[in-house]
Design a protein around this motif. Structure first.
Motif, PDB file in Angstrom:
ATOM      1  N   LEU A 334       0.830  -1.210   0.000  1.00 35.40           N
ATOM      2  CA  LEU A 334       0.000   0.000   0.000  1.00 35.40           C
ATOM      3  C   LEU A 334       0.861   1.256   0.000  1.00 35.40           C
ATOM      4  O   LEU A 334       0.676   2.152  -0.828  1.00 35.40           O
ATOM      5  CB  LEU A 334      -0.907  -0.026   1.242  1.00 35.40           C
ATOM      6  CG  LEU A 334      -1.750   1.216   1.499  1.00 35.40           C
ATOM      7  CD1 LEU A 334      -2.800   1.378   0.420  1.00 35.40           C
ATOM      8  CD2 LEU A 334      -2.406   1.138   2.875  1.00 35.40           C
ATOM      9  N   HIS A 335       1.829   1.317   0.931  1.00 35.49           N
ATOM     10  CA  HIS A 335       2.673   2.512   1.027  1.00 35.49           C
ATOM     11  C   HIS A 335       3.474   2.732  -0.248  1.00 35.49           C
ATOM     12  O   HIS A 335       3.640   3.862  -0.701  1.00 35.49           O
ATOM     13  CB  HIS A 335       3.616   2.396   2.229  1.00 35.49           C
ATOM     14  CG  HIS A 335       2.955   2.743   3.536  1.00 35.49           C
ATOM     15  ND1 HIS A 335       3.564   3.505   4.494  1.00 35.49           N
ATOM     16  CD2 HIS A 335       1.723   2.435   4.015  1.00 35.49           C
ATOM     17  CE1 HIS A 335       2.739   3.653   5.524  1.00 35.49           C
ATOM     18  NE2 HIS A 335       1.631   2.997   5.265  1.00 35.49           N
ATOM     19  N   LYS A 337       2.722   1.681  -3.342  1.00 37.35           N
ATOM     20  CA  LYS A 337       1.841   2.089  -4.462  1.00 37.35           C
ATOM     21  C   LYS A 337       1.430   3.542  -4.331  1.00 37.35           C
ATOM     22  O   LYS A 337       1.263   4.246  -5.329  1.00 37.35           O
ATOM     23  CB  LYS A 337       0.607   1.196  -4.524  1.00 37.35           C
ATOM     24  CG  LYS A 337       0.917  -0.187  -5.062  1.00 37.35           C
ATOM     25  CD  LYS A 337      -0.325  -1.035  -5.224  1.00 37.35           C
ATOM     26  CE  LYS A 337       0.046  -2.364  -5.835  1.00 37.35           C
ATOM     27  NZ  LYS A 337       0.058  -3.464  -4.873  1.00 37.35           N
ATOM     28  N   LEU A 338       1.261   3.991  -3.091  1.00 38.76           N
ATOM     29  CA  LEU A 338       0.814   5.376  -2.885  1.00 38.76           C
ATOM     30  C   LEU A 338       1.986   6.354  -2.853  1.00 38.76           C
ATOM     31  O   LEU A 338       1.777   7.566  -2.738  1.00 38.76           O
ATOM     32  CB  LEU A 338       0.006   5.473  -1.583  1.00 38.76           C
ATOM     33  CG  LEU A 338      -1.272   4.632  -1.527  1.00 38.76           C
ATOM     34  CD1 LEU A 338      -2.040   4.905  -0.257  1.00 38.76           C
ATOM     35  CD2 LEU A 338      -2.161   4.896  -2.736  1.00 38.76           C
TER      36      LEU A 338
END
Ligand code: GTQ
Length: 345
Positions: A334-335, A337-338
């Motif tokens: 998540l981190h 990709k963001l």
């Protein structure tokens, strides 16, 4: 740092008018939402010992029939977020699920991704997308977003597993929902064994699988053998760690959370540097001490704990004679990709 104006500094009439028009001044809250250097984290280091959790979960088995629960789960909730939020960290949900012999948890699918780490018992299975996945201690079974899944139990003793979902994030996104379905038909010929060896992939009629989730079950016996082989081969390597990956792409098995297994050599201390994602640790075999912030936890077999992001974590194998094996989950995919992933030394 410059002191910013407070809400109380504004005339009451002006504040009332803003409120009536659904408007809010930013400056009284600016430091709250953009604190200096380190984010505000609700995630507190929290330890859930299996020894105290297990009898309460078995009691739930007596108190609540499976038909009244659908999924008989005690949620490992972080008090920093408030227990009612049912989250271990910003993006991670943890639950300990009980299935008694003969019970059936009916088929459904949902938008959050899940994995199960089997903690105790034999004879249960999850059917995911038509693939029957037997559950044994230490196995990791995926139920990625949108795939049908149901749990059954042909054994003779309780089966317990740890559910790890990205439910808090998907719920926050207002994207969390489920659909109930009929009992699945098991489709043979798509077992986990097809992908059980690194470096080789099945290519029937020269085409590789285009499934988003080609491998759904990662047997503990294979993962443990890989870690032991690494330890044997690479005496100098400090962190004996594997990542559970999609064998077709080499990427993380799911889109939001990452999953790993770690071997601590007898007596080994391993310092994990501060990184932005929050982490979860679960002892598959052995025991370890976990230090993060002001907390020191002693984890016995099957214990689980979590650590907030942006903090270093020190793991220590408490047994000087035997290795310990740890399952880990984090918010790295998540981190990354963001674009907010970082590590600090
Ligand atoms: O087994 O499908 O812990 O749907 C929470 C939601 C388990 C499951 C959980 C679920 C499940």
């Amino acid at each position: 740092m410059q002191e910013l104006g407070r809400l109380e500094d504004l005339p009451q009439g002006y504040r009332d008018e803003l409120k009536e028009r659904n408007l809010v001044p930013l400056w009284p809250s600016l430091r709250g939402v953009l604190p200096p250097k380190v984010p505000t984290r609700q995630t507190q280091p929290t330890h859930w010992p299996y020894q105290t959790l297990r009898p309460l979960l078995l009691k739930a088995g007596e108190l609540t029939p499976i038909e009244k629960a659908e999924r008989r789960v005690l949620v490992l909730a972080n008090p920093g977020h408030g227990l009612e939020k049912m989250q271990a960290s910003a993006a991670i949900y943890l639950g300990m699920q009980l299935l008694m012999p003969g019970e059936w948890a009916p088929s459904h699918r949902h938008t959050p991704n899940a994995v199960r780490m089997i903690v105790e018992g034999e004879g249960a299975y999850t059917t995911v997308d038509g693939m029957k996945c037997p559950m044994s201690r230490g196995d990791l079974i995926l139920t990625p977003t949108g795939l049908w899944h149901e749990h059954g139990h042909d054994g003779t003793a309780p089966v317990i597993w740890l559910d790890v979902l990205d439910l808090p994030l998907v719920y926050y996104m207002e994207a969390s929902y489920h659909i109930n379905g009929d009992r699945q038909t098991v489709v043979p010929g798509q077992g986990d064994k097809h992908y059980a060896r690194g470096g080789i992939l099945p290519s029937p009629v020269f085409e590789r699988s285009n499934k988003a989730y080609p491998m759904l079950r990662y047997a503990w016996s294979d993962v443990k053998a890989a870690l032991l082989a690494m330890a044997d081969d690479e005496a100098s390597v400090e962190a004996l760690q594997i990542t559970y990956v999609n064998p077709e792409t080499g990427g993380d098995v799911e889109n939001i959370l990452g999953f790993y297994a770690l071997m601590l050599r007898p007596g080994q201390t391993l310092r994990l540097p501060a990184r932005s994602p929050a982490q979860v640790f679960h002892v598959i075999e052995g025991s370890m001490e976990v230090k993060v912030l002001d907390s020191t936890f002693t984890l016995a077999e099957a214990d689980t704990c979590c650590a907030p992001g942006y903090e270093a974590v020190t793991l220590k194998n408490l047994n000087a004679g035997k290795p310990s094996f740890i399952f880990m989950a984090d918010e790295s995919p998540l981190h990354r990709k963001l674009g907010v992933y970082e590590h600090r030394g």
